[in-house]
Design a protein around this motif. Sequence first.
Motif, PDB file in Angstrom:
ATOM      1  N   TYR A   8      65.575  12.979  56.695  1.00 58.15           N
ATOM      2  CA  TYR A   8      65.146  12.746  58.056  1.00 58.15           C
ATOM      3  C   TYR A   8      64.366  13.956  58.550  1.00 58.15           C
ATOM      4  O   TYR A   8      63.305  13.799  59.171  1.00 58.15           O
ATOM      5  N   ILE A   9      64.819  15.149  58.269  1.00 57.13           N
ATOM      6  CA  ILE A   9      64.153  16.373  58.698  1.00 57.13           C
ATOM      7  C   ILE A   9      62.863  16.522  57.912  1.00 57.13           C
ATOM      8  O   ILE A   9      61.850  16.926  58.479  1.00 57.13           O
ATOM      9  N   GLY A  10      62.902  16.198  56.625  1.00 56.20           N
ATOM     10  CA  GLY A  10      61.691  16.288  55.820  1.00 56.20           C
ATOM     11  C   GLY A  10      60.641  15.318  56.333  1.00 56.20           C
ATOM     12  O   GLY A  10      59.445  15.633  56.408  1.00 56.20           O
ATOM     13  N   SER A  11      61.089  14.109  56.674  1.00 57.21           N
ATOM     14  CA  SER A  11      60.160  13.103  57.200  1.00 57.21           C
ATOM     15  C   SER A  11      59.623  13.565  58.554  1.00 57.21           C
ATOM     16  O   SER A  11      58.422  13.393  58.851  1.00 57.21           O
ATOM     17  N   LEU A  12      60.514  14.149  59.331  1.00 54.60           N
ATOM     18  CA  LEU A  12      60.092  14.629  60.646  1.00 54.60           C
ATOM     19  C   LEU A  12      59.096  15.761  60.489  1.00 54.60           C
ATOM     20  O   LEU A  12      58.103  15.846  61.244  1.00 54.60           O
ATOM     21  N   PHE A  13      59.373  16.701  59.512  1.00 52.29           N
ATOM     22  CA  PHE A  13      58.475  17.807  59.281  1.00 52.29           C
ATOM     23  C   PHE A  13      57.129  17.280  58.796  1.00 52.29           C
ATOM     24  O   PHE A  13      56.072  17.760  59.250  1.00 52.29           O
ATOM     25  N   ALA A  14      57.152  16.303  57.877  1.00 51.07           N
ATOM     26  CA  ALA A  14      55.912  15.740  57.364  1.00 51.07           C
ATOM     27  C   ALA A  14      55.151  15.048  58.504  1.00 51.07           C
ATOM     28  O   ALA A  14      53.921  15.159  58.613  1.00 51.07           O
ATOM     29  N   ALA A  33      55.362  15.800  61.706  1.00 49.34           N
ATOM     30  CA  ALA A  33      54.852  16.847  62.590  1.00 49.34           C
ATOM     31  C   ALA A  33      53.631  17.487  61.960  1.00 49.34           C
ATOM     32  O   ALA A  33      52.671  17.847  62.660  1.00 49.34           O
ATOM     33  N   LEU A  34      53.678  17.683  60.630  1.00 49.96           N
ATOM     34  CA  LEU A  34      52.559  18.297  59.942  1.00 49.96           C
ATOM     35  C   LEU A  34      51.327  17.379  60.029  1.00 49.96           C
ATOM     36  O   LEU A  34      50.216  17.850  60.291  1.00 49.96           O
TER      37      LEU A  34
END
Length: 182
Positions: free
Chosen positions: A6-12, A14-15
């Motif tokens: 979830y954080i990785g998806s959120l970071f991606a 956001a990126l």
Amino acid sequence: MDIARYIGSLFAFALIIGLLWWKAVPPVRKMMRDRQEAIRQQIEEAKRADERLAEAEKKYAEAVTEARTEAAKIRDAARADAQRIVEELRVRAEQEVERIKQRGEDHLAQQHQQAIRELRAEIGRLSTELAGRVVREHLAQDGNRQATVDRFLDELEQVSAREGEPGETTVGAGATAGEGGS
């Protein structure tokens, strides 16, 4: 792991959003600003076109009014010219009628004089013919013929006697001989 994903998806996410914000938004904003500016210019041009249209309509209305005024002036001038021409033609016609009338009167006077001359000539011819007939009838009788010859001879003797007198002319003798002949 769900959270890491979830954080990785959120970071991606956001990126990607940051990348889009950094690379895609400025050209889109610029394109929107350019488009807004183009629309604003078109609106201003439309307003100027409306103003020019209103001015052109005003000039058109003024030109139509001026043309109508000019047409009225031309029409009035044409009427005045027509009236003047009619008056000139009327005067010319009256002059022509007067000239024809005068020529007719002159011709009539000439015909009258010609008729008088012809009548006088005819009357003179008839008078001469009648006088000749009267003289012939008078001389047809022997007594009248002898008296006329005697009178003629007496008048010749008187004329011959007068020629010898001073102051007498042969014109007077001719007049006397003419009176005795009739």
